[in-house]
Design an enzyme around this catalytic site. Structure first.
Site, PDB file in Angstrom:
ATOM      1  N   GLY A  21       0.788  -1.226   0.000  1.00 38.34           N
ATOM      2  CA  GLY A  21       0.000   0.000   0.000  1.00 38.34           C
ATOM      3  C   GLY A  21       0.816   1.269   0.000  1.00 38.34           C
ATOM      4  N   HIS A  22       2.124   1.154   0.095  1.00 38.54           N
ATOM      5  CA  HIS A  22       2.961   2.351   0.195  1.00 38.54           C
ATOM      6  C   HIS A  22       3.684   2.563  -1.125  1.00 38.54           C
ATOM      7  CE1 HIS A  22       5.738   5.231   2.177  1.00 38.54           C
ATOM      8  NE2 HIS A  22       4.684   5.427   2.930  1.00 38.54           N
ATOM      9  N   PHE A  23       3.086   3.346  -1.982  1.00 37.55           N
ATOM     10  CA  PHE A  23       3.580   3.620  -3.328  1.00 37.55           C
ATOM     11  C   PHE A  23       3.783   2.321  -4.121  1.00 37.55           C
ATOM     12  CE2 PHE A  23       5.462   7.147  -0.742  1.00 37.55           C
ATOM     13  CZ  PHE A  23       4.602   8.134  -1.178  1.00 37.55           C
TER      14      PHE A  23
END
Length: 120
Positions: A21-23
């Site tokens: 979910g982080h970039f």
């Protein structure tokens, strides 16, 4: 080296739970996770310095951070070198200078304070 410094290593893999979910197009390790890794290294140094073997009842809490700086992204495949140096202890608060590096290049730094849990 108890009472002085610690050097810990964290191998950053693509399987880390924060990457999806982080970039997702360019996964990077969240800065807060880098700071947490530094705080945990500082906590280990505090335990070793105090001569305490941690159990389910012993804790050092992260109580402050100053001057956090992020220099570059940390990506899957990087190896984080986590370094903490004990600067001083005063009134039960331990102060550490911390730095995270990848391949000898600084990626993050901060001054951190931790304190042991005090029984009520």
């Amino acid at each position: 080296v108890p009472g002085k410094r610690i050097h810990a290593i964290k191998n950053v893999t693509v399987n880390e739970p924060f990457f999806p979910g982080h970039f997702p197009h360019r996964p990077v390790m969240p800065g807060v996770m880098i700071l947490e890794a530094l705080a945990q290294a500082a906590g280990i140094l505090a335990f070793k310095t105090a001569g305490v073997v941690p159990d389910e009842n012993s804790r050092f809490y992260f109580v402050g951070i100053d001057g956090a700086r992020f220099r570059r992204a940390v990506e899957p495949g990087d190896q984080l070198d986590l370094k903490a140096t004990l600067e001083r202890t005063m009134r039960g608060i331990w102060k550490f200078a911390t730095v995270a590096e990848v391949a000898g290049s600084e990626v993050a730094s901060a001054t951190m304070m931790v304190a042991p849990e005090v029984a009520a």
